[in-house]
Structure formats: C-alpha cells, structure tokens
Design an enzyme around this catalytic site. Structure first.
Site, mmCIF file in Angstrom:
data_model
loop_
_atom_site.group_PDB
_atom_site.id
_atom_site.type_symbol
_atom_site.label_atom_id
_atom_site.label_comp_id
_atom_site.label_asym_id
_atom_site.label_seq_id
_atom_site.Cartn_x
_atom_site.Cartn_y
_atom_site.Cartn_z
ATOM 1 N N PHE A 1 50.648 24.570 41.829
ATOM 2 C CA PHE A 1 50.118 24.127 43.171
ATOM 3 C C PHE A 1 48.892 25.013 43.122
ATOM 4 O O PHE A 1 48.778 26.251 43.065
ATOM 5 C CB PHE A 1 50.972 25.080 44.187
ATOM 6 C CG PHE A 1 50.299 25.101 45.553
ATOM 7 C CD1 PHE A 1 50.855 23.691 46.517
ATOM 8 C CD2 PHE A 1 49.625 26.301 46.128
ATOM 9 C CE1 PHE A 1 50.207 23.890 47.675
ATOM 10 C CE2 PHE A 1 49.161 25.830 47.413
ATOM 11 C CZ PHE A 1 49.331 24.979 48.043
ATOM 12 N N ASP B 1 44.471 30.428 37.319
ATOM 13 C CA ASP B 1 44.556 30.501 38.964
ATOM 14 C C ASP B 1 45.457 31.670 39.220
ATOM 15 O O ASP B 1 46.498 31.547 39.330
ATOM 16 C CB ASP B 1 44.910 29.123 39.148
ATOM 17 C CG ASP B 1 45.109 29.138 40.980
ATOM 18 O OD1 ASP B 1 44.853 30.120 41.641
ATOM 19 O OD2 ASP B 1 45.519 28.045 41.339
ATOM 20 N N LYS C 1 42.757 34.623 48.496
ATOM 21 C CA LYS C 1 44.123 35.357 49.296
ATOM 22 C C LYS C 1 43.730 36.793 49.602
ATOM 23 O O LYS C 1 43.110 37.171 50.545
ATOM 24 C CB LYS C 1 45.279 34.884 48.660
ATOM 25 C CG LYS C 1 45.737 33.572 48.830
ATOM 26 C CD LYS C 1 47.084 33.260 48.772
ATOM 27 C CE LYS C 1 47.412 31.825 48.631
ATOM 28 N NZ LYS C 1 47.495 31.237 49.816
#
Length: 406
Positions: free
Chosen positions: A147, A232, A261
C-alpha cells in the site's frame, strides 16, 4: 477537553454526510469533535482512547503542545509563499530532516501519495541519466500486498482489486514480486531496473513484518545490481517501531526514503522524499514541483517534529511500551486472537472469524470507548499515539479481552 460546540448530534451529522460526500470511505459511526493527547471526544461528549493515531499521522498525540505552539507562531508570521520564492523556514527543515535520516537532500511535498509519486519520478530520471537505462524502459520492482497510496500510477502496481477495479488503463513499468522473498526479487531485477520500492513493514496488509535479514538482503541486492532501494516509511517511520526508521532494525540505509503522516504532527499534511545527493540531484528547475510543498507552516511544524524525534524519547517509549503490547497480545492468543504481528507500538491482530469480522470487533471496541480500525476482513490494527501511558495501553488490552470474551 472543553464541551463540544456542535449543536447537531452524531447521528444527524453522519446522515448529513451521506448525500454530499463521496463514498470512498466507510468510517466507524463516531463523530469526533475534540481531541487531546491520546483521547478524542465525540459531539455528545463521550470520550474514546485513540488506538489508531490517524494511521500514524498522530504519533505524537492529538495537539501536542510543542507542535501546536510552532504552528500558532508560524500562523502569525507567514503561511505560504509558493516555491516561486524562498522562505525563512525551509532551509532549517531540510537540514534537520536530512541529518535525522542520515541522507543528504530533501524534496518537500504534502501527502504520502505525492511523496511516492515523486520518488517514482526521481528513480526513473536517475535510471536514465545515471544508470543509462534506455529511454522509457525503466522498471521499478514492488511487493505484492503493498500500500503506497491511491493515485492512478500507484494503484497500477497494487494487488488489491478494490483499489484497482474500474480505474484502468494502468501505468506500465512495474514488476510485482512476493513480499519477503529475496529469490523472487533477485529474479525480477535486471538492467532496466531503476529501483526496488518496499514498505519495511506492510501496514495496510495487516502490519506484516518481514523475516530478519530481508531488508539487509534487499540492500545488498540493490547495491550489487546497481539500482536504488526506496523505503516507504510513511507509516512505519518517525518513531512508530521503536526506532526513528523501521529500516534501522537491520542497520540499513536506503538510497531514498519516503516520509509523511507523522512528519506533519497531525496538524498539516507534510511529506518528503529524502535521498542521497546523487539521486535527488538529478532534478532540475521545472521538472517537478508543488505549490504548497515546503510551505513555511509545514516547514515550521516539520522542524518541531524533528525536534521531538531528536530527543529519542518517542522511540524509547515505542520500544518499551511495545514490549507490553506484544506480551498483552500474546496472552490473548487462543482467547479470540488467532495470531498477531507487532513491532514497537504497532500491531496487526488476527481475530478468530468465529467471533466476528475485524469491523464488527472494531465497532464493539468503539462502544467500549476504544477506537481501532479493521483491515483485510478479520484483522484489526493497533497503532496508538506514542504518548500513550502504560496504564492506558493495559486498559485498552483489557477492553479488547472483554470484547473477545463476549
């Protein structure tokens, strides 16, 4: 927390969303109006322990005083210039973030998906200009069950049909291999490979942690084959796993990091590509950009986030409390939990399907004052703010045990 200001009930607000909001999410039926630290409050004044932390965007809790202070101070001075001009906050943010990660250069963006898209562009440019891959033939190797976001390019290499179905045609140039399989990865890398793009821990897949040595093996393979290793760390990074970066558990330094984030402290969207100079140095004026990327408000908050991480306090808390989380979940195996994976303050918990789906258990926990989120049917994710106390963590695990017994 003070009393909620809304005069509409949770049910009214949820009903009001239905005709005017796109149905791209299926949230739990709780309407948050206030938050502080590890706790949120709905419009009726009910309090909930936040055990999701905005998918790690709230690593430092809701409204951390140092981050709120940095945001307020910057709001009173300057919020946006665009990158048409310099601003007085960006240099320090880039210097400090590069030093924190042990890399050289920063490309500031806004969202996690933007960071991933930017990393893909930079890797392809590097492949053509530095590695010498023929024009338009660069490939990037990724892992199944990944993801990385939901843009059309990113869903092109997703194996989640919910994310892909109806959004083609898809972008070429990607090869998908099983996660945690070095032999499959080696077979997929060839002279056209610009980069290997991986999550050090696959979050959306259920907090899937690779075998010890996998990330080190990826690093060795990419160095040997002459391609980039892109990590990531948008969910796994910035303290979540007990280290500043999840790759540090294996002593690995990738060529490129994707961050987001928690970098915005739960206040503003902030993301970044951080890389070696020889990688990010391939970009020239006009080849990539973002009006809001690197804006003064984002840079001020991002610098305050780096301040918090430089103390090491949050990494230590995640590591120490992570032991309690792991031990508490181990006690629930066979009591409604069929398995779990945990690192630091991050866990994927597989619920016995005989008890219910992950969403059903999440709703039961919500009614008991604990907020989590399900994924992949019977799995729930636990990712509390790193500011959670041992008492709050133990309480949440006790509530989970009670729900499973019920």
């Amino acid at each position: 927390m003070t009393a909620p200001v809304s005069t509409r009930s949770s049910a009214d607000l949820i009903e009001a969303e239905e005709p005017v909001l796109a149905h791209n999410y299926h949230p739990l039926p709780v309407v948050v109006a206030r938050a502080e630290g590890t706790w949120v409050e709905d419009v009726e004044g009910r309090r909930y322990l936040d055990m999701l932390a905005g998918y790690s965007a709230l690593n430092f809790g809701h409204r951390h005083p140092a981050l709120i202070e940095a945001a307020h101070a910057q709001l009173d001075r300057l919020t946006l210039t665009s990158r048409a001009f310099h601003n007085d906050r960006l240099a320090e943010f880039a210097e400090r973030l590069a030093a924190l990660t042990g890399l050289d250069m920063v490309l500031p963006m806004n969202t996690g998906a933007e960071a991933v898209e930017s990393g893909i562009k930079v890797a392809r440019k590097w492949a053509y200009e530095v590695k010498g891959v023929p024009a338009d033939r660069a490939t990037i190797v990724v892992a199944a069950e990944n993801f990385h976001g939901r843009t059309t390019t990113i869903v092109s290499f997703s194996t989640d049909e919910t994310a892909r179905a109806g959004f083609g045609p898809f972008t070429p140039g990607f090869r998908i291999v099983p996660y945690n399989d070095l032999a499959a990865l080696e077979a997929a890398v060839d002279e056209t490979t610009a980069a290997v793009l991986l999550e050090p821990i696959q979050g959306e897949a259920g907090v899937v942690i690779p075998d010890d040595g996998y990330l080190a093996g990826v690093r060795e393979l990419t160095l040997r084959k002459g391609c980039l290793f892109i990590a990531d760390e948008i969910q796994s990074g910035l303290g979540r796993t007990g280290r500043t970066l999840a790759v540090e558990h294996e002593g690995v330094v990738p060529d490129m990091l994707l961050l987001g984030k928690a970098l915005g402290g739960g206040i503003v969207p902030v993301s970044a590509v951080v890389a070696r100079r020889g990688v990010l140095g391939v970009l020239r004026p006009g080849e990539h950009g973002s009006t809001f990327g690197g804006n003064p408000l984002a840079a001020a908050v991002g610098t305050a986030v780096v301040d918090l991480l430089e103390t090491g306090e949050f990494q230590r808390r995640a590591a120490e409390l992570g032991v309690r989380l792991r031990d508490g979940l181990a006690d629930l195996v066979g009591k409604g939990v069929v398995g779990f994976r945990a690192r630091g303050l991050w866990a994927g918990v597989d619920i016995d399907p005989a008890i219910g789906t992950g969403r059903e258990v999440s709703k039961l926990l919500m009614h008991e004052g604990v907020l989590v989120k399900d994924t992949h049917g019977s799995t729930i994710r636990l990712a509390p703010p790193l500011t959670i106390t041992a008492e709050e963590l133990v309480s949440a695990l006790g509530i989970l045990e009670g729900v499973l017994k019920r």
